[in-house]
Design a protein around this motif. Structure first.
Motif, PDB file in Angstrom:
ATOM      1  N   ALA A  41       0.915  -1.188  -0.221  1.00 20.70           N
ATOM      2  CA  ALA A  41      -0.097  -0.434   0.173  1.00 20.70           C
ATOM      3  C   ALA A  41       0.583   1.380  -0.048  1.00 20.70           C
ATOM      4  CB  ALA A  41      -0.945   0.006   1.062  1.00 20.70           C
ATOM      5  N   GLN A 266      -3.626  14.090   6.973  1.00 17.55           N
ATOM      6  CA  GLN A 266      -5.075  12.898   6.918  1.00 17.55           C
ATOM      7  C   GLN A 266      -3.212  11.626   7.730  1.00 17.55           C
ATOM      8  OE1 GLN A 266      -7.657  12.182   4.454  1.00 17.55           O
ATOM      9  NE2 GLN A 266      -6.901  13.658   3.837  1.00 17.55           N
ATOM     10  N   SER A 272      -1.785   4.936   9.195  1.00 20.60           N
ATOM     11  CA  SER A 272      -2.982   5.650   9.243  1.00 20.60           C
ATOM     12  C   SER A 272      -3.291   5.997   7.646  1.00 20.60           C
ATOM     13  CB  SER A 272      -3.267   6.830   9.667  1.00 20.60           C
ATOM     14  OG  SER A 272      -3.035   7.374   9.964  1.00 20.60           O
ATOM     15  N   CYS A 273      -1.707   6.558   7.318  1.00 21.35           N
ATOM     16  CA  CYS A 273      -2.021   6.381   5.592  1.00 21.35           C
ATOM     17  C   CYS A 273      -1.436   4.856   4.672  1.00 21.35           C
ATOM     18  CB  CYS A 273      -1.269   7.626   5.495  1.00 21.35           C
ATOM     19  SG  CYS A 273      -2.409   9.554   5.420  1.00 21.35           S
ATOM     20  N   HIS A 274      -2.467   4.283   4.768  1.00 21.63           N
ATOM     21  CA  HIS A 274      -1.164   2.632   4.819  1.00 21.63           C
ATOM     22  C   HIS A 274      -1.486   1.335   5.644  1.00 21.63           C
ATOM     23  CE1 HIS A 274       3.413   3.108   3.410  1.00 21.63           C
ATOM     24  NE2 HIS A 274       2.657   1.545   3.494  1.00 21.63           N
ATOM     25  N   LYS A 275      -2.555   0.738   5.254  1.00 19.76           N
ATOM     26  CA  LYS A 275      -2.143  -0.660   5.847  1.00 19.76           C
ATOM     27  C   LYS A 275      -1.970  -1.358   4.793  1.00 19.76           C
ATOM     28  CE  LYS A 275      -5.792   1.261   9.101  1.00 19.76           C
ATOM     29  NZ  LYS A 275      -6.224   2.233   8.685  1.00 19.76           N
TER      30      LYS A 275
ATOM     31  N   PHE B 275      -6.768   6.431  -1.161  1.00 19.73           N
ATOM     32  CA  PHE B 275      -6.617   6.833  -0.237  1.00 19.73           C
ATOM     33  C   PHE B 275      -6.820   6.960   1.036  1.00 19.73           C
ATOM     34  CE2 PHE B 275      -4.458  11.004   1.440  1.00 19.73           C
ATOM     35  CZ  PHE B 275      -3.532  11.133   2.156  1.00 19.73           C
ATOM     36  N   PRO B 276      -6.815   7.107   2.159  1.00 20.94           N
ATOM     37  CA  PRO B 276      -5.415   7.294   2.952  1.00 20.94           C
ATOM     38  C   PRO B 276      -5.523   5.894   3.196  1.00 20.94           C
ATOM     39  CG  PRO B 276      -7.024   8.334   4.307  1.00 20.94           C
ATOM     40  CD  PRO B 276      -8.240   7.842   3.249  1.00 20.94           C
ATOM     41  N   GLU B 277      -6.370   4.793   2.308  1.00 26.00           N
ATOM     42  CA  GLU B 277      -6.190   3.361   2.391  1.00 26.00           C
ATOM     43  C   GLU B 277      -4.261   2.707   2.348  1.00 26.00           C
ATOM     44  OE1 GLU B 277      -7.932  -0.484   1.711  1.00 26.00           O
ATOM     45  OE2 GLU B 277      -9.193   0.718   1.992  1.00 26.00           O
ATOM     46  N   THR B 278      -4.535   3.707   0.995  1.00 25.71           N
ATOM     47  CA  THR B 278      -3.038   3.457  -0.032  1.00 25.71           C
ATOM     48  C   THR B 278      -2.458   4.515   1.052  1.00 25.71           C
ATOM     49  OG1 THR B 278      -3.974   4.312  -1.761  1.00 25.71           O
ATOM     50  CG2 THR B 278      -4.052   2.300  -1.653  1.00 25.71           C
TER      51      THR B 278
END
Lengths: 275, 470
Positions: A41, A266, A272-275, B275-278
């Motif tokens: 991710a 954010q 949190s930006c990136h799982k 985004f923001p998951e990526t």
């Protein structure tokens, strides 16, 4: 997968990774960079190669924990892996015996200056280096820089190490003292590089700066790293990263560096930006 | 006429997501035929003996034969016929401009609509995938040569697949972190689901193709090193058209201006829409202008809608008739609410005091006499400037060749545009080095790149075997 052979903290929030990347290590030259991605991710970020060992197939990356990705990298330990490391990218530094060269590194910028200073030194140049940081705790690679420099100046904003002031101060003194400088290489925060370029401009001293704008692919495909140099649009990834500091539009670059400030807020660097 | 029934003059419709729904999601737009519809559409084929459709296909698929099998309900047989010619049918069934190729020459098209060959190809390929990745027959164990394939797009995937099947040891070098080229970074998920591309690449790996990602040829290795030090008998270069063109107009470096390459790469390859998951962000305004009239422009405009933009404009300097985009793509964009600002050319991007885009100044155009391309030349109307209020501008006016390999490969000629010079069989001016696809022709289509890849694979095979016997 690229194994982190050694992770260590150089100063508060500044980390060094020795990473196994044999294809990069066998070819890389001073001035070049890599693009890395932590995980599936993750985003692609450029980092300059601070050092390399061709025999062991490793490269050294030095980074400051400032953005989401670098904050997460700060949590990685010796033995962990980076998912992707692509490179070496960008043009290598032009290295010849120019005479006297001044290498200036500000903050984390000392890391990319080091291999360049070493290459200049090995080519027979007289190398004068100036390294600076906000305070003594944030100063990195003093020993390494000393080992490749004929003279080394240290500056800190608060005077906790070396001269109290900016990296341009010793440079101004040198110029005033009539030192014959063939070229200046300056790497650091954009305001610092602009400051150095303004000091050398009236004296016509050839000044190179190394840019580190936002990139995606790093191979000339996206144009996200474009910058105006001498009125022409250049891609830092393939045309640079080094450019004539007297030609670079620093204001434009500083503006482009703010492109994702809203989104960056954010991200807390906690994954949190990136799982 | 068959069985006394008058066959339909029009293609069977392919179900699609409703335009108002799909403009807010990244799921695939076209949903594909079911088996009954496919059989009925196949029954429209006249099975012409001279098969004009095949001549329109860059890889010359035996179209009547596969359609006959679809009509008979033997989809497995249909799939194996297609796969004899085409390594990527699920991709081509979706993104080929069939209306300019096979379907253009279909006899049924003289009165009414041609047979939906593309839709049938897609149906057959999807049926064979069946939600999984089917494994091809294993390749020969004894290797008859070692070939390096540079780039991971359609031309390279075709060369790698064909040569691996012949018994070559293949290494595919990809600069990005995943192979697929434009199929991964360029064409959006809603037009070509990435799982399909990944499946095709898995198939290649099963054939023994070694995929080396993060390898930027020209930097990590040079072509000469691959041949002289790494022991490759031949090298194929299929690095595509990866260098984005800009307009060279004032304000193009303002925040909020993207090349289509960057915009689409952020969204497709880096999944910025999650985004923001990526971790990769994309900046999208409420109002977006996309400059250009090709498929990449349509993809960008439709992507902007899906990212939440309210007003998306296609700014194109000629009229709709001259647009290079496929009619279907233009239609889809139109249905989804993209606004076509035609006969309009941008002259500068207008910025605010903080360096952000606040508008795109344009001038109106009119068409004059035909130019070198045969299309009527657009000319500016005097005093017709106006400003489109937008916060995002995407420049989709084409891509050129990336010079990294050409600059580091002595003895290989390029033309004035920087494209590699290669003959019809993919031979470059440097011995043992072959090239095909957009890097030779300039930006074109997936299927033309695959056609070039097919020819190059045959030519590489002949070259390597001749050299080994010599």
């Amino acid at each position: 997968m690229y194994k982190i052979i050694k992770a260590e903290e150089l100063s508060a929030g500044v980390q060094s990774f020795i990473v196994e990347a044999p294809l990069v290590a066998r070819k890389c030259q001073a001035g070049q960079f890599i693009i890395l991605r932590i995980d599936e991710a993750g985003e692609r970020i450029p980092l300059t190669i601070a050092d390399y060992d061709r025999e062991k197939g490793t490269i050294q990356l030095i980074f400051q924990e400032v953005g989401d990705t670098t904050k997460q990298m700060g949590k990685l330990k010796t033995g962990d892996y980076l998912l992707d490391v692509a490179g070496p990218l960008g043009k290598a530094t032009e290295v010849e015996n120019f005479g006297t060269v001044v290498c200036i590194g500000g903050g984390i910028g000392v890391a990319p200056v080091y291999p360049i200073a070493r290459a200049y030194k090995n080519a027979g140049n007289r190398v004068i280096s100036i390294i600076g940081a906000r305070n003594a705790d944030l100063l990195i690679m003093e020993k390494e820089m000393r080992s490749v420099s004929d003279e080394l100046f240290i500056t800190t904003d608060d005077g906790s190490a070396g001269h109290k002031g900016l990296v341009v101060d010793p440079l101004k003194d040198m110029i005033a003292a009539g030192e014959k400088i063939a070229r200046v290489m300056a790497i650091g925060p954009m305001v610092m590089m602009r400051g150095v370029a303004e000091v050398t401009r009236p004296h016509g001293i050839h000044t190179l700066v190394s840019l580190n704008p936002i990139m995606v692919d790093g191979t000339g495909m996206c144009g996200g790293c474009r910058c105006s140099v001498g009125g022409e649009t250049k891609f830092a990834c393939v045309d640079g990263p080094e450019f004539d500091g007297h030609q670079v539009d620093f204001n434009g670059l500083m503006s482009r560096a703010r492109m994702y400030h809203t989104q960056e807020r954010q991200c807390k660097g906690d994954g949190s930006c990136h799982k | 006429m068959q069985g006394g029934r008058i066959m339909s003059q029009v293609k069977h419709k392919m179900p699609e997501q409703d335009a108002q729904v799909r403009r807010h999601n990244f799921n695939e737009v076209a949903l594909g035929y079911d088996a009954e519809t496919a059989k009925a559409e196949a029954a429209r084929c006249l099975q012409c003996k001279h098969a004009p459709c095949r001549k329109g296909c860059p890889v010359e698929i035996d179209i009547p034969a596969f359609i006959q099998q679809v009509k008979d309900g033997d989809f497995v047989a249909a799939n194996s016929i297609i796969r004899d010619y085409n390594n990527l049918p699920a991709v081509c069934g979706r993104v080929c401009p069939q209306e300019d190729q096979c379907e253009k020459l279909c006899i049924r098209g003289i009165k009414g609509e041609p047979v939906g060959i593309g839709r049938l190809e897609r149906f057959v390929a999807d049926f064979s995938l069946g939600g999984t990745c089917p494994l091809p027959p294993p390749p020969p164990e004894v290797k008859i040569g070692k070939v390096a394939v540079i780039g991971g797009g359609p031309a390279s995937l075709t060369v790698a697949g064909d040569l691996a099947r012949m018994g070559y040891q293949i290494t595919l070098f990809e600069a990005l972190h995943t192979a697929g080229g434009v199929l991964m970074y360029g064409i959006p998920e809603f037009r070509l689901p990435k799982d399909i591309v990944k499946c095709e690449i898995e198939t290649l790996k099963y054939l023994g193709v070694e995929v080396v990602v993060n390898a930027v040829i020209g930097k990590t290795f040079t072509v000469d090193e691959l041949m002289q030090e790494e022991g490759y008998d031949a090298v194929f270069i299929g690095t595509g058209a990866g260098l984005p063109h800009f307009m060279k107009m004032p304000g193009e470096n303002l925040n909020g201006v993207y090349s289509a390459n960057e915009f689409l790469t952020r969204v497709n390859l880096m999944k910025a829409y999650k985004f923001p998951e990526t971790a990769t962000p994309v900046q999208i305004g409420r109002n977006v202008a996309v400059v250009g009239g090709g498929n990449v422009a349509m993809d960008s405009a439709r992507t902007a809608l899906r990212l939440g933009a309210e007003n998306v404009y296609i700014v194109y300097r000629r009229s709709r008739d001259e647009m290079p985009a496929r009619a279907e793509e233009v239609e889809h964009a139109h249905e989804e609410g993209v606004i076509f600002q035609l006969l309009t050319n941008p002259v500068q991007v207008v910025g605010d005091e903080n360096g952000w885009v606040k508008g795109l100044e344009c001038v109106q155009m009119e068409l004059g006499e035909p130019d070198a391309s045969g299309r009527r030349r657009p000319m500016e109307k005097p005093d017709s400037n106006f400003v489109l209020d937008v916060e995002t501008v995407v420049i989709a006016i084409g891509q050129g060749p990336n010079p990294l390999i050409q600059d580091t490969t002595p003895g290989m000629d390029t033309n004035k545009h920087g494209n590699i010079v290669a003959d019809d069989d993919g031979k470059t001016t440097k011995e043992g080095v072959f090239a095909g696809g957009d890097i030779v022709t300039g930006a074109a289509t997936v299927i033309l790149a695959m056609g070039a890849g097919k020819k190059a694979a045959a030519s590489i095979h002949a070259y390597v075997q001749h050299k080994k016997q010599g």
